[in-house]
Design an enzyme around this catalytic site. Structure first.
Site, PDB file in Angstrom:
ATOM      1  N   SER A 114       0.798  -1.221   0.000  1.00  0.00           N
ATOM      2  CA  SER A 114       0.000   0.000   0.000  1.00  0.00           C
ATOM      3  C   SER A 114       0.830   1.270   0.000  1.00  0.00           C
ATOM      4  O   SER A 114       1.645   1.479  -0.880  1.00  0.00           O
ATOM      5  CB  SER A 114      -0.958  -0.045   1.187  1.00  0.00           C
ATOM      6  OG  SER A 114      -1.905   0.971   1.064  1.00  0.00           O
ATOM      7  N   HIS A 115       0.657   2.086   1.042  1.00  0.00           N
ATOM      8  CA  HIS A 115       1.310   3.398   1.100  1.00  0.00           C
ATOM      9  C   HIS A 115       2.710   3.312   1.697  1.00  0.00           C
ATOM     10  O   HIS A 115       3.371   4.327   1.854  1.00  0.00           O
ATOM     11  CB  HIS A 115       0.451   4.321   1.947  1.00  0.00           C
ATOM     12  CG  HIS A 115       0.164   3.721   3.288  1.00  0.00           C
ATOM     13  ND1 HIS A 115      -0.670   2.634   3.425  1.00  0.00           N
ATOM     14  CD2 HIS A 115       0.651   3.992   4.504  1.00  0.00           C
ATOM     15  CE1 HIS A 115      -0.701   2.281   4.689  1.00  0.00           C
ATOM     16  NE2 HIS A 115       0.092   3.089   5.373  1.00  0.00           N
ATOM     17  N   ASP A 278      -2.633   6.392  -3.287  1.00  0.00           N
ATOM     18  CA  ASP A 278      -1.468   5.751  -2.655  1.00  0.00           C
ATOM     19  C   ASP A 278      -0.826   4.688  -3.550  1.00  0.00           C
ATOM     20  O   ASP A 278      -1.186   4.534  -4.714  1.00  0.00           O
ATOM     21  CB  ASP A 278      -1.867   5.161  -1.305  1.00  0.00           C
ATOM     22  CG  ASP A 278      -2.759   3.936  -1.442  1.00  0.00           C
ATOM     23  OD1 ASP A 278      -3.487   3.851  -2.441  1.00  0.00           O
ATOM     24  OD2 ASP A 278      -2.726   3.064  -0.548  1.00  0.00           O
ATOM     25  N   ASP A 280      -1.026   1.471  -3.980  1.00  0.00           N
ATOM     26  CA  ASP A 280      -1.837   0.482  -4.701  1.00  0.00           C
ATOM     27  C   ASP A 280      -3.178   1.034  -5.176  1.00  0.00           C
ATOM     28  O   ASP A 280      -4.029   0.280  -5.636  1.00  0.00           O
ATOM     29  CB  ASP A 280      -2.048  -0.761  -3.830  1.00  0.00           C
ATOM     30  CG  ASP A 280      -2.801  -0.467  -2.546  1.00  0.00           C
ATOM     31  OD1 ASP A 280      -2.676   0.659  -2.029  1.00  0.00           O
ATOM     32  OD2 ASP A 280      -3.509  -1.360  -2.052  1.00  0.00           O
ATOM     33  N   ASP A 282      -5.800   2.494  -3.600  1.00  0.00           N
ATOM     34  CA  ASP A 282      -7.084   2.385  -2.896  1.00  0.00           C
ATOM     35  C   ASP A 282      -7.368   3.562  -1.952  1.00  0.00           C
ATOM     36  O   ASP A 282      -8.494   3.726  -1.494  1.00  0.00           O
ATOM     37  CB  ASP A 282      -7.218   1.035  -2.168  1.00  0.00           C
ATOM     38  CG  ASP A 282      -6.108   0.757  -1.174  1.00  0.00           C
ATOM     39  OD1 ASP A 282      -5.227   1.632  -1.002  1.00  0.00           O
ATOM     40  OD2 ASP A 282      -6.117  -0.333  -0.564  1.00  0.00           O
ATOM     41  N   ARG A 283      -6.356   4.386  -1.667  1.00  0.00           N
ATOM     42  CA  ARG A 283      -6.607   5.543  -0.789  1.00  0.00           C
ATOM     43  C   ARG A 283      -6.711   6.827  -1.610  1.00  0.00           C
ATOM     44  O   ARG A 283      -6.298   6.859  -2.765  1.00  0.00           O
ATOM     45  CB  ARG A 283      -5.455   5.725   0.198  1.00  0.00           C
ATOM     46  CG  ARG A 283      -5.298   4.560   1.139  1.00  0.00           C
ATOM     47  CD  ARG A 283      -4.256   4.874   2.180  1.00  0.00           C
ATOM     48  NE  ARG A 283      -4.150   3.757   3.103  1.00  0.00           N
ATOM     49  CZ  ARG A 283      -3.708   3.859   4.352  1.00  0.00           C
ATOM     50  NH1 ARG A 283      -3.312   5.031   4.821  1.00  0.00           N
ATOM     51  NH2 ARG A 283      -3.644   2.805   5.124  1.00  0.00           N
ATOM     52  N   LYS A 377     -11.499  -0.495  -1.025  1.00  0.00           N
ATOM     53  CA  LYS A 377     -11.604   0.943  -1.117  1.00  0.00           C
ATOM     54  C   LYS A 377     -10.993   1.373  -2.441  1.00  0.00           C
ATOM     55  O   LYS A 377     -10.214   0.639  -3.025  1.00  0.00           O
ATOM     56  CB  LYS A 377     -10.943   1.619   0.074  1.00  0.00           C
ATOM     57  CG  LYS A 377      -9.511   1.241   0.358  1.00  0.00           C
ATOM     58  CD  LYS A 377      -9.116   1.823   1.704  1.00  0.00           C
ATOM     59  CE  LYS A 377      -7.642   1.648   1.985  1.00  0.00           C
ATOM     60  NZ  LYS A 377      -7.381   0.404   2.750  1.00  0.00           N
TER      61      LYS A 377
END
Ligand code: VG1
Ligand code: CO
Length: 544
Positions: A114-115, A278, A280, A282-283, A377
């Site tokens: 992710s982030h 982010d 991947d 999703d944010r 998300k």
């Protein structure tokens, strides 16, 4: 012809995968059999995938391509009939979720931390998503973990590498591997949900929009959707080429790590909307001209305005937020008479509610918002939501938020993170706080009287799983709240998160800086729980 090999290995001795799958430093994943143990454990806990399709892709970070080759060989050796892989090994998390759903695949493996930063010294991660496109449920995660403690061998092939840069079909043993365009299906889905004509018109008439892809996975998606389909100038999509180390940056779309775009929006004369996503995809970060939209507020505003968006004009079945997310959503749900749910942190808990049709929209304070269009998300979806709301209302972000607070009141919110603290000290801290909880009730503090104090747990009536120890909640008579919770995504030591929230009703002082509005509560959050005594830290190292 590739041969199936059974390779002996030792049990996977590690802690249970956290909030979003297994996340560790890259060098851990480079250890012999480490990734293989996890993947074999996943396959061992799934029933009936023989001949079926597995989606595989990741955010393009360092080790993505190497891990994909390993996973594909194992999928073939374990009996999958087909693998769908994003070109170059790229699939954003929401696009992977959509691809699983759209193609009726058995499930998918998504590679991302992710982030978290990438590169040889950065982080890597892996998670399994089921046929609904969502992260493995808590029950399946437990099963995989238990299996990983006893796995003694794994199956793989000694076949050739797959060419990830070649669209089309290839063979790996008895498995068909199809390399697919990672963007097309996702972009099509977005067109079905939003009024692209209205957004295009707004962009054409001088609306200024900038998007920062942070050298992460959303670059190709942003180019296709914003530039090609919505007419946003190429130069307004920043850092659009994904890099294995995210250009040395920290692909976390918050005011700290997306500082350049954040400052631009807050400069007084910036674009009408600045946004980012982010690692991947999703944010999301949403900042209007001089108006940062806190993620919990963004969720509430999206729900309040969803009726303006083509994909949601039929109304919402219900809404949900994770426990630490602010109560801004609760106010909207109450006023609109929408069924409302509060779940533990992490998207897997929303999946069952989305599948059963109990909710349509959901989100988290950590900048994740989404809907029943996928089971993750979705960063670009949230940005498109805002673009469409702005196009429909013909008002600025600031006007929309002021109107929102005047209607529902404002939940001032901040999160303090104490990162990389000693893991056992963090556990002792939470245990001590829990032991003393009852004594806190009725206590008078500088931020008011404490009304209730408890440990959050969750019973999922759909899969009948019970999840406890999801954070300690301290609720004040005024409606203010402090939550203490240990992160489930860190890769070094433990991260203590302290979530602080104060409600100001409509008609009150709605125009303060969030940090000022919660200042008293923030100092109470330190003194109530003796954070410094346990962790040796008197200040958080990240405040968002
Ligand atoms: C964090 C966030 C949580 C989010 C999770 C995964 O988890 O707080 O809300 O669901 O990251 O997001 P934790 O356990 O560290 O607080 V992502 O974009 O990292 O998949
Ligand atoms: Co993410």
């Amino acid at each position: 012809m590739a041969n199936v090999l059974t390779i002996p290995t030792s049990p996977f001795d590690d802690q249970k995968p956290g909030t979003s799958g297994l996340r560790k430093k890259v060098d851990r994943f480079q250890e012999d059999h480490y990734l293989e143990n996890f993947v074999q454990s996943v396959f061992a806990c799934l029933d009936g995938f023989s001949g079926k399709t597995l989606v595989v892709g990741g955010d393009g970070r360092f080790h993505n391509d190497v891990a994909i080759q390993t996973i594909l060989k194992m999928a073939a050796a374990n009996g999958f009939g087909r693998a769908l892989v994003g070109l170059g090994g790229i699939l954003s998390t929401p696009a992977a979720s959509h691809l699983i759903r759209k193609t009726g695949s058995f499930g998918g493996i998504i590679l991302s931390a992710s982030h978290n930063p990438g590169g040889p010294d950065g982080d890597f991660g892996i998670k399994y998503n089921a046929a609904n496109g969502g992260p493995a449920t808590e029950a399946l995660t437990d099963k995989i973990y238990d299996y990983s403690r006893v796995v003694l061998s794994y199956k793989t092939l000694d076949g050739p590498e797959v060419d990830l840069e070649q669209l089309g079909s290839q063979r790996l043993g008895a498995m068909d591997v199809e390399i697919v365009d990672p963007v097309e299906d996702y972009a099509e889905l977005m067109e079905t949900l939003f009024d692209f004509d209205a957004i295009r018109q707004m962009v054409k008439s001088g609306f200024e929009f900038k998007f920062d892809a942070m050298h992460a996975v959303t670059g190709p998606y942003a180019k296709e959707i914003f530039t090609k389909r919505l007419g946003v100038p190429t130069s307004d999509v920043l850092n659009a080429n994904p890099k294995p180390d995210f250009g040395g940056g920290h692909p976390d779309p918050n005011p700290v790590h997306a500082k350049v775009i954040f400052d631009l929006a807050m400069s007084g004369d910036g674009p009408d909307l600045c946004a980012a996503s982010d690692g991947d995809g999703d944010r999301n970060l949403i900042v209007g001209k001089d108006c940062f939209v806190a993620p919990s507020d963004s969720l509430a505003a999206i729900v309040a305005n969803a009726h303006l968006i083509p994909g949601y004009t039929d109304g919402l079945k219900g809404v949900a937020r994770s426990m630490p997310t602010s109560g801004a959503l609760d106010k909207v749900a109450e006023s609109k008479g929408l069924p409302f749910y509060e779940t533990p942190t992490g998207w897997k808990f929303f999946g069952n509610l989305l599948d059963s049709g109990d909710i349509t929209l959901c989100g988290e304070e950590s900048a994740g918002t989404g809907s029943n269009h996928v089971r993750e998300k979705d960063g670009l979806w949230a940005v498109l939501m805002w673009l469409n709301i702005l196009a429909a209302r013909k008002q600025s972000v600031a006007e929309i938020m002021i109107d929102h607070w005047n209607t529902y009141g404002r939940n001032y919110y901040t999160r303090h993170d104490y990162e990389e603290v000693d893991a056992s000290a963090a556990k002792e801290f939470m245990a001590a706080l829990e032991v003393g909880l009852m004594k806190l009730v009725g206590q008078e503090t500088a931020a008011g009287v404490i009304k209730t104090a408890d440990v959050f747990s969750y019973y999922d009536s759909i899969d009948e799983s019970f999840t406890d120890n999801q954070g300690i909640r301290i609720l004040f008579e005024s409606g203010s709240r402090i939550v203490y919770r240990l992160s489930g995504t860190g890769t070094v030591g433990a991260t203590l998160r302290v979530y602080i929230e104060r409600y100001e009703p409509a008609g009150g002082n709605l125009n303060q800086e969030a940090s000022e509005a919660v200042a008293d509560l923030a100092s109470v959050s330190k003194s109530l729980a003796s954070i410094d005594r346990f962790t040796g830290r008197s200040e958080p190292n990240v405040v968002t």
